[in-house]
Design an enzyme around this catalytic site. Structure first.
Site, PDB file in Angstrom:
ATOM      1  N   LYS A  13       0.830  -1.215   0.000  1.00 21.39           N
ATOM      2  CA  LYS A  13       0.000   0.000   0.000  1.00 21.39           C
ATOM      3  C   LYS A  13       0.862   1.261   0.000  1.00 21.39           C
ATOM      4  O   LYS A  13       0.621   2.169  -0.786  1.00 21.39           O
ATOM      5  CB  LYS A  13      -0.892   0.054   1.256  1.00 21.39           C
ATOM      6  N   ARG A  88      -9.587   1.090   8.609  1.00 19.73           N
ATOM      7  CA  ARG A  88      -9.157  -0.281   8.786  1.00 19.73           C
ATOM      8  C   ARG A  88     -10.204  -1.101   9.531  1.00 19.73           C
ATOM      9  O   ARG A  88      -9.943  -2.231   9.926  1.00 19.73           O
ATOM     10  CB  ARG A  88      -7.875  -0.278   9.606  1.00 19.73           C
ATOM     11  N   ARG A 123      11.386  -6.792   4.550  1.00 17.00           N
ATOM     12  CA  ARG A 123      11.054  -5.368   4.490  1.00 17.00           C
ATOM     13  C   ARG A 123      12.024  -4.522   5.310  1.00 17.00           C
ATOM     14  O   ARG A 123      12.405  -4.867   6.408  1.00 17.00           O
ATOM     15  CB  ARG A 123       9.627  -5.161   4.992  1.00 17.00           C
ATOM     16  N   ARG A 156      11.093  -2.946  10.976  1.00 14.29           N
ATOM     17  CA  ARG A 156      10.040  -2.523  11.898  1.00 14.29           C
ATOM     18  C   ARG A 156       9.816  -3.552  12.998  1.00 14.29           C
ATOM     19  O   ARG A 156       9.827  -4.748  12.744  1.00 14.29           O
ATOM     20  CB  ARG A 156       8.731  -2.346  11.118  1.00 14.29           C
ATOM     21  N   ARG A 167      -1.119  -9.828  12.613  1.00 18.81           N
ATOM     22  CA  ARG A 167      -1.623  -8.709  11.797  1.00 18.81           C
ATOM     23  C   ARG A 167      -2.457  -9.226  10.631  1.00 18.81           C
ATOM     24  O   ARG A 167      -3.446  -8.603  10.247  1.00 18.81           O
ATOM     25  CB  ARG A 167      -0.447  -7.864  11.292  1.00 18.81           C
TER      26      ARG A 167
END
Ligand code: ADP
Ligand code: ZN
Length: 213
Positions: A13, A88, A123, A156, A167
């Site tokens: 996103k 969300r 990531r 992260r 998640r």
């Protein structure tokens, strides 16, 4: 153009919203980035938010609704905006409606769960500007250094494998129902997230070309 980008954590996103923001010259706002900034600054909101984020849970609706309200009432949003990571949950979407905000489209980037898990492990995020990289699929030119601003990249806290699974559960349980919510309003556009960032961008731009002036 008022656009919502949704998709599972790690669907891309943020990356796509940056591309659209550049091409359409409208600001992109990521509630995740705003929350991480608050965590970094150690504000009371940041301290509250961190415990939820690290547990792979959503930050309470009233917190994020508050941030978004402030942002959308600012001048920079007058020509349109991209919402990345908001709403969300159904209550957040209802709050957006209650603010009188009429969206033009809701873009969902679809990526299977197995791919998500693989992606999140690679990531890397820029500590300076928040740009997102992947060690395999979107590597920076120099290892662990941001192409855009030269700051160092980090992993992260909530990208730890077990948190990613939580998640994903949160996404399927609480966020994915928004697809039906927006499909019923005729706003939903689904695009398949590809392995290569450019391929996903091409599919996204194709899907959005109908809105070009
Ligand atoms: P991702 O989409 O990859 O999970 P984000 O940066 O969008 O990453 O969000 C990171 C975390 O911030 C989420 O897991 C959640 O805890 C919190 N968060 C972000 N946006 C919202 C929101 N709209 N409502 C509640 N929590 C949010
Ligand atoms: Zn950077």
């Amino acid at each position: 153009m008022k656009l919502i980008i949704m998709g599972a954590p790690g669907a891309g996103k943020g990356t796509q919203s940056a591309k659209i923001s550049e091409k359409w010259n409208i600001p992109a706002v990521s509630t995740g980035d705003m929350l991480r900034a608050a965590v970094k600054e150690g504000t009371p909101m940041g301290v509250t938010a961190k415990s939820y984020m690290d547990a792979g849970q959503l930050v309470p609706d009233e917190v994020v609704i508050g941030i978004i309200k402030d942002y959308l009432s600012s001048d920079q949003c007058s020509n349109g905006f991209i919402l990345d990571g908001f709403p969300r949950s159904i209550p957040q979407a209802e709050a957006l409606d209650a603010m009188g905000v009429k969206m033009d489209a809701v873009l969902s980037i679809e990526v299977p769960d197995e791919k998500i898990v693989e992606r999140m492990s690679g990531r890397r995020i820029c500590s300076g500007c928040g740009a997102s990289y992947h060690v395999l699929y979107n590597p920076p030119k120099a290892t662990d250094v941001c192409d855009a601003c030269g700051a160092s990249l980090y992993i992260r806290d909530d990208d730890a494998a077990e948190t990613v699974l939580k998640r994903l559960n949160t996404y399927h349980g609480t966020t994915e129902p928004l697809k039906d919510f927006y499909a019923a309003k005729g706003l939903l556009i689904c695009v398949e997230g590809r392995e290569k960032v450019e391929d996903t961008t091409a599919a996204v731009m194709q899907a959005l070309s109908q809105f070009e002036a």
